[in-house]
Design a protein around this motif. Structure first.
Motif, mmCIF file in Angstrom:
data_model
loop_
_atom_site.group_PDB
_atom_site.id
_atom_site.type_symbol
_atom_site.label_atom_id
_atom_site.label_comp_id
_atom_site.label_asym_id
_atom_site.label_seq_id
_atom_site.Cartn_x
_atom_site.Cartn_y
_atom_site.Cartn_z
ATOM 1 N N GLU A 67 53.535 -108.300 92.623
ATOM 2 C CA GLU A 67 52.277 -108.621 93.299
ATOM 3 C C GLU A 67 52.226 -107.893 94.633
ATOM 4 N N ILE A 68 51.038 -107.429 94.990
ATOM 5 C CA ILE A 68 50.811 -106.798 96.277
ATOM 6 C C ILE A 68 49.608 -107.470 96.911
ATOM 7 N N ARG A 69 49.677 -107.701 98.214
ATOM 8 C CA ARG A 69 48.589 -108.417 98.876
ATOM 9 C C ARG A 69 47.532 -107.438 99.358
ATOM 10 N N TRP A 73 46.728 -111.921 96.828
ATOM 11 C CA TRP A 73 47.774 -111.337 95.998
ATOM 12 C C TRP A 73 47.194 -110.809 94.695
ATOM 13 N N ARG A 74 47.547 -109.544 94.370
ATOM 14 C CA ARG A 74 47.082 -108.889 93.144
ATOM 15 C C ARG A 74 48.302 -108.425 92.357
ATOM 16 N N ARG A 75 48.259 -108.571 91.051
ATOM 17 C CA ARG A 75 49.382 -108.112 90.243
ATOM 18 C C ARG A 75 49.343 -106.588 90.119
ATOM 19 N N THR A 229 61.188 -109.161 98.197
ATOM 20 C CA THR A 229 59.919 -109.260 98.912
ATOM 21 C C THR A 229 60.023 -108.411 100.172
ATOM 22 N N GLU A 243 54.223 -110.593 105.038
ATOM 23 C CA GLU A 243 54.686 -110.257 103.692
ATOM 24 C C GLU A 243 53.524 -109.749 102.848
ATOM 25 N N PHE A 244 53.722 -108.608 102.194
ATOM 26 C CA PHE A 244 52.640 -108.059 101.361
ATOM 27 C C PHE A 244 53.115 -107.510 100.024
ATOM 28 N N ARG A 246 55.831 -108.129 96.581
ATOM 29 C CA ARG A 246 56.811 -108.885 95.801
ATOM 30 C C ARG A 246 57.025 -108.119 94.503
#
Length: 255
Positions: A67-69, A73-75, A229, A243-244, A246
């Motif tokens: 996931e990226i923010r 959060w977007r996969r 992360t 945090e952006f 994971r």
């Protein structure tokens, strides 16, 4: 997709991808004697991560998802080619409102660039220039933990404690350093650095950046971080909001 095939998201920089891939074949294999003069945490990490006899390849290709923010959060799914001390291209697809956003981040031949399009047509992010290149160089330094076979591209010195070690690279004429925290078995626990950037729209400068490793796994004979992360403000009160990223590594191919 084969290991030699350029991912579609990186089609615009396929030549740069192939240049990173076309590094000299390894002529040497890993042995503990190669790290005998390094600080103890580096020896602990490298002898844990690299089995004796492993070819010291120049490049690593990684497949990952996570996931990226991007606002929320977007996969994403991604493939990356990484040559420690030289460059990388991270090619990915993220999903925004059910629509694919495809593109790449890269640092190659001193050039930093981010180029992302929705549906392959509509520009979402287009960035380059000196500041982007300096930020990308910091990322390149931190990602040594994903390619420990490139340990000789850095100068290693003692860190803040008996479990920390600092790697320093000369990248595009500027020193980039990353501090690794190494656990008792030799596992990477975290990476921290002062990375060039403008988090949250701040003026460009060096800000705390880092990643926390949550698990490790064996890939292609190497023991590497498996889930981690990352973000800005690492080690400060702003770590949670910074945090952006994971990710989970799903496959590794040595170049």
């Amino acid at each position: 997709m084969t290991a030699n095939q350029v991912p579609g998201e990186a089609r615009q920089v396929s030549g740069a991808w192939r240049q990173l891939l076309a590094r000299p074949a390894p002529t040497e294999t890993f042995a503990p004697e190669l790290v005998a003069q390094l600080p103890e945490p580096a020896r602990r990490w490298l002898t844990h991560a690299i089995p004796t006899g492993t070819p010291l390849s120049s490049s690593v290709q990684l497949t990952m998802r996570g996931e990226i923010r991007l606002g929320v959060w977007r996969r994403f799914s991604a493939r990356q080619i990484l040559v420690p001390g030289v460059g990388y291209i991270w090619a990915a697809t993220a999903w925004v409102a059910g629509l694919p956003v495809r593109g790449f981040d890269r640092f190659t031949t001193g050039t930093g660039e981010m180029r992302w399009r929705m549906l392959g047509l509509f520009p979402v992010v287009t960035a380059g220039g000196v500041d982007v290149a300096r930020s990308a160089a910091g990322r390149l330094a931190s990602e040594i933990v994903l390619a420990p076979i490139g340990f000789r591209t850095a100068v290693w010195t003692a860190g803040r404690s008996a479990d920390h070690v600092i790697g320093t690279w000369q990248i595009d004429g500027e020193a980039e350093s990353a501090e690794l925290c190494i656990g008792p078995r030799g596992e990477v626990q975290s990476v921290s650095l002062w990375r060039w950037g403008n988090p949250g729209g701040a003026p460009f400068g060096r800000y705390p950046f880092g990643c926390t490793v949550h698990s490790e796994q064996e890939y292609a004979g190497l023991t590497l971080p498996a889930t981690f992360t990352a973000g800005w403000g690492w080690g400060t009160a702003r770590q949670d909001e910074g945090e952006f990223f994971r990710a989970r590594i799903t496959a590794v191919v040595l170049g």
